[in-house]
Write an enzyme that holds these catalytic residues in place. Structure first.
Site, PDB file in Angstrom:
ATOM      1  N   LYS A  55      39.735  12.684  52.988  1.00  0.00           N
ATOM      2  CA  LYS A  55      40.096  11.288  53.207  1.00  0.00           C
ATOM      3  C   LYS A  55      39.063  10.354  52.584  1.00  0.00           C
ATOM      4  O   LYS A  55      39.417   9.307  52.022  1.00  0.00           O
ATOM      5  CB  LYS A  55      40.223  11.011  54.714  1.00  0.00           C
ATOM      6  CG  LYS A  55      41.458  11.642  55.341  1.00  0.00           C
ATOM      7  CD  LYS A  55      41.466  11.481  56.850  1.00  0.00           C
ATOM      8  CE  LYS A  55      42.707  12.092  57.474  1.00  0.00           C
ATOM      9  NZ  LYS A  55      42.699  12.106  58.939  1.00  0.00           N
ATOM     10  N   GLN A  99      38.756  11.301  64.088  1.00  0.00           N
ATOM     11  CA  GLN A  99      39.327  12.610  63.777  1.00  0.00           C
ATOM     12  C   GLN A  99      39.480  13.440  65.053  1.00  0.00           C
ATOM     13  O   GLN A  99      38.598  13.469  65.898  1.00  0.00           O
ATOM     14  CB  GLN A  99      38.426  13.344  62.781  1.00  0.00           C
ATOM     15  CG  GLN A  99      38.956  14.675  62.312  1.00  0.00           C
ATOM     16  CD  GLN A  99      40.254  14.554  61.529  1.00  0.00           C
ATOM     17  OE1 GLN A  99      40.445  13.619  60.774  1.00  0.00           O
ATOM     18  NE2 GLN A  99      41.155  15.492  61.731  1.00  0.00           N
ATOM     19  N   ASP A 122      45.193   4.320  62.028  1.00  0.00           N
ATOM     20  CA  ASP A 122      45.788   5.648  62.222  1.00  0.00           C
ATOM     21  C   ASP A 122      46.923   5.599  63.248  1.00  0.00           C
ATOM     22  O   ASP A 122      47.585   6.611  63.484  1.00  0.00           O
ATOM     23  CB  ASP A 122      44.707   6.640  62.661  1.00  0.00           C
ATOM     24  CG  ASP A 122      45.085   8.088  62.400  1.00  0.00           C
ATOM     25  OD1 ASP A 122      45.919   8.344  61.508  1.00  0.00           O
ATOM     26  OD2 ASP A 122      44.550   8.974  63.101  1.00  0.00           O
TER      27      ASP A 122
END
Length: 282
Positions: A55, A99, A122
């Site tokens: 990413k 994450q 996200d």
């Protein structure tokens, strides 16, 4: 019946990232501000480390600054919340990616809720899920958002169609069902307690497999002409759908890899630039 057409997520994602890079460059030229995505990783899970690094590399290629915060595996929920709160109030950070997984000792929901909604690129907070459910401005969970973009690319209009979502996770199954419902599909959620899963799937015009069980959905479960979106990823690059047999019955199908996965990252980057645009008032 001929084999299903492949839904090329790799090619579409490349175009989205190219467009995102142009938007990022334009924003920086007009405002002097470069979009910034902060990634937060607790511990050193090898898959997560690799994913975060990927990413970061994609971010740089799209003209997005990347700030990585690596926390030790023993980080407490309160310590993680403190880090996320600081990033949420930092005006130089426009998007935050936490994450996961992040360890069983951490209250994952509490951590997600420490992310400011305007920086939740996200799409993991309750505010983002509410926005998706009610059709309000906000950020979509990245994989569901990528799936909807992929459907649009191939002129799949969910209106009036029966959509079956296999899986009910908070960041994939549930939100993609709400996005499909918002586009006037008739949505059925399936999960581990669903009786006669095959019979339910056989009624679907659109199947979204997002349960994390390799080849759970077989070709014989697919209604002829259905659209099959495989959002599963299992060891060995195996999806939740038995690709070869499903391709003989579907009209459109995503490959694994090369289907949904690239769209997830492309959506994350596009939403980061959108967040930066909103926060700078540009």
């Amino acid at each position: 019946m001929s084999q299903a057409q492949l839904m090329d997520g790799t090619g579409l994602a490349r175009r989205i990232v190219d467009e995102t890079a142009k938007r990022a460059a334009d924003l920086t030229e007009r405002t002097g501000v470069a979009p910034c995505l902060a990634t937060v990783l607790v511990g050193e899970d090898p898959a997560s480390v690799t994913y975060v690094r990927m990413k970061q590399n994609r971010s740089r290629k799209a003209g997005i600054e990347s700030r990585h915060v690596a926390l030790p595996a023993g980080t407490t929920t309160d310590e993680l919340i403190g880090t996320l709160t600081a990033l949420s109030t930092d005006p130089t950070v426009h998007g935050i990616l936490l994450q996961h997984p992040m360890g069983h000792h951490i209250d994952e929901r509490a951590a997600f809720e420490a992310i400011a909604p305007e920086k939740d690129v996200d799409g993991v907070t309750l505010a983002s899920f509410s926005a998706m459910s009610f059709g309000l401005p906000g950020f979509a969970s990245c994989t569901p958002g990528g799936i909807m973009r992929l459907l649009d690319e191939y002129d799949v209009d969910p209106a009036g169609k029966r959509a079956v979502v296999v899986g009910r996770s908070a960041i994939l199954g549930k939100p993609v069902g709400m996005l499909l419902l918002g586009r006037d599909a008739t949505v059925t959620y399936c999960h581990s307690r669903t009786a006669d899963l095959s019979a339910v799937v056989r009624e679907a015009d659109i199947v979204v497999a997002a349960v994390g069980r390799p080849r759970l959905i077989r070709g014989e479960d697919i209604k002829p002409g259905a659209v099959v979106v495989d959002a599963g990823y299992n060891p060995g690059n195996i999806g939740d759908v038995d690709f070869d047999s499903a391709r003989e019955r579907a009209s459109l199908i995503t490959p694994v890899p090369g289907g949904v996965g690239p769209m997830t990252i492309a959506t994350l980057l596009a939403q980061t630039v959108e967040a930066a645009t909103r926060q700078t008032g540009a």
